[in-house]
Enzyme design. Structure first.
Site, short mmCIF file in Angstrom:
data_model
loop_
_atom_site.label_atom_id
_atom_site.label_comp_id
_atom_site.label_asym_id
_atom_site.label_seq_id
_atom_site.Cartn_x
_atom_site.Cartn_y
_atom_site.Cartn_z
N ASP A 1 13.80 -2.07 53.59
CA ASP A 1 12.63 -2.77 53.07
C ASP A 1 11.95 -1.89 52.01
O ASP A 1 12.55 -0.96 51.48
CB ASP A 1 11.69 -3.15 54.21
CG ASP A 1 11.01 -4.48 53.95
OD1 ASP A 1 10.26 -4.59 52.95
OD2 ASP A 1 11.23 -5.43 54.73
N HIS A 39 5.04 -4.61 52.65
CA HIS A 39 6.01 -5.57 53.16
C HIS A 39 6.83 -4.99 54.30
O HIS A 39 7.03 -5.63 55.35
CB HIS A 39 6.92 -6.03 52.02
CG HIS A 39 7.80 -7.19 52.36
ND1 HIS A 39 9.10 -7.03 52.78
CD2 HIS A 39 7.57 -8.52 52.34
CE1 HIS A 39 9.65 -8.23 53.00
NE2 HIS A 39 8.72 -9.15 52.76
N LEU A 50 3.78 -2.29 68.72
CA LEU A 50 3.24 -2.39 70.07
C LEU A 50 1.81 -1.85 70.07
O LEU A 50 1.59 -0.64 70.03
CB LEU A 50 4.09 -1.62 71.07
CG LEU A 50 3.60 -1.65 72.53
CD1 LEU A 50 3.55 -3.08 73.05
CD2 LEU A 50 4.48 -0.79 73.42
N ASP A 183 30.25 -22.96 48.62
CA ASP A 183 31.43 -23.54 49.27
C ASP A 183 31.07 -24.56 50.34
O ASP A 183 31.92 -24.96 51.13
CB ASP A 183 32.33 -22.44 49.85
CG ASP A 183 31.59 -21.55 50.84
OD1 ASP A 183 30.37 -21.33 50.66
OD2 ASP A 183 32.21 -21.08 51.80
N SER A 214 10.46 -13.76 55.47
CA SER A 214 10.44 -12.32 55.77
C SER A 214 9.97 -12.03 57.18
O SER A 214 10.38 -11.04 57.79
CB SER A 214 9.53 -11.59 54.78
OG SER A 214 10.13 -11.46 53.53
#
Length: 360
Positions: A1, A39, A50, A183, A214
């Site tokens: 990221d 981000h 947590l 495809d 995201s």
């Protein structure tokens, strides 16, 4: 990221194994620019965060390695190379899963690039799956028009678990990208909540919400981690198939939902029994007790008591719901207060507490 702000409360308990910055060639995945870290911090928090009372990620007990591969202020080809290098590094670290909320389109302008076999990142992701490393990748945020597919690379990979975004009711988000691939394959594979998802912000450690595929992606990756904890020998292909087969639209997969909203408990083989419910609570005119449909045919019992244990009302029912109108068994009105509802079905029993606040 893009980078990760590791000095916030959400990551105090993070089981961090290793970090690598592929942009600057060092091990520091933080950055002086909060925007560059934003981000990555948010996506990591939805999976590994947590902070009870503020945020609990799906898999906070997993072990993590963090790769910084994305340059925020510009979109250039080398970023895809960084992504591939990060994937190779993750494989060398013995990782089982990669959560990737990134994608590449600017230099992949030929529709045939999205055939699952052409783009470098897609090739790398499929090779990783063959080695036991599943890439869970965001579908993208370009909206869905099947006549003009909006997938990002490497979400077109046939061995990539591609994730679209829904709201918390399971309805597709308007921004969620879709295929088909060049495809003709259905993408995304599954969807997960990606609208107003709880996230942690960098540096400040404050909490807010984020929307996008995201944030749906790390939720699905966390579920995959839990499934691997239950059965560590599950292959990437089996994980994809399990999540598909247990999602809400498994019988009729189609764009833009793919196989539908993931169902984590079902994927883990856990039979979920809906809770016995009493609503509304508080109540003023009636209380409705709801049980599951498969319990409805039996002779079920409802008994209402005061908090002191004095019997108030008693009835049997053989449907999925029964109403109480604030009356005793002798049809007298009861006073306002807290009442205990004991419900016994053919399979279980429960004790519910209800506030009775009549209008008069």
């Amino acid at each position: 990221d893009t980078g990760f702000s590791l000095d916030i409360d959400a990551f105090v308990h993070l089981h961090l194994i290793a970090t690598r910055d592929f942009i600057n060639g060092d091990d520091d995945v933080g950055d002086g620019d909060s925007a560059q870290m934003s981000h990555g911090t948010m996506t990591l928090s939805t999976c590994g965060g947590l902070a009870p009372g503020n945020l609990i990620g799906v898999a906070p007990g997993a072990e993590y390695v963090l790769a910084k591969t994305e340059i925020l202020i510009k979109e250039i080809r080398v970023e895809e190379d960084y992504w591939v290098a990060g994937l190779e590094w993750a494989d060398s670290m013995g990782c089982d899963l990669v959560s990737s909320s990134l994608g590449y389109t600017d230099w992949h302008t030929n529709p045939s690039d999205y055939d699952g076999n052409t783009a470098p990142a897609t090739i790398a992701a499929d090779l990783a799956a063959a080695r036991g490393l599943l890439v869970v990748n965001a579908a993208g945020n370009g909206g869905c028009d099947p006549l003009h597919p909006s997938l990002v690379i490497p979400a077109d990979g046939d061995s990539v678990l591609t994730v679209g975004a829904s709201d918390f009711h399971g309805a597709i988000a308007g921004f969620s990208s879709c295929g088909p691939t060049f495809d003709g394959r259905i993408k995304p594979d599954v969807v997960a909540p990606g609208v107003n998802v709880r996230v942690a912000h960098p540096r400040s450690g404050q909490y807010g919400s984020g929307s996008g595929t995201s944030f749906a992606t790390p939720l699905v990756t966390g579920v995959c981690a839990l499934l691997l904890q239950k059965n560590p020998s599950t292959s990437p292909y089996a994980l994809i198939q399990t999540l598909r087969e247990t999602a809400t639209r498994a019988d009729t997969p189609a764009i833009p939902y793919g196989w539908g909203l993931i169902q984590a408990a079902e994927a883990a083989g856990i039979v979920r029994v809906p809770p016995i419910e009493a609503w509304p609570n508080p109540a003023s005119s009636k209380v409705t007790i709801v049980i599951s449909y498969d319990e409805a045919a039996g002779e079920n019992i409802l008994r209402v008591f005061t908090v002191a244990g004095q019997p108030v009302f008693d009835t049997t029912f053989n449907s999925s719901r029964v109403d109480w109108y604030g009356l005793t068994s002798g049809r007298n009105r009861v006073a306002a207060g807290i009442y205990l509802f004991w419900v016994k079905t053919s399979k279980r029993e429960d004790l519910l507490k209800v506030a009775w606040l009549p209008n008069e």
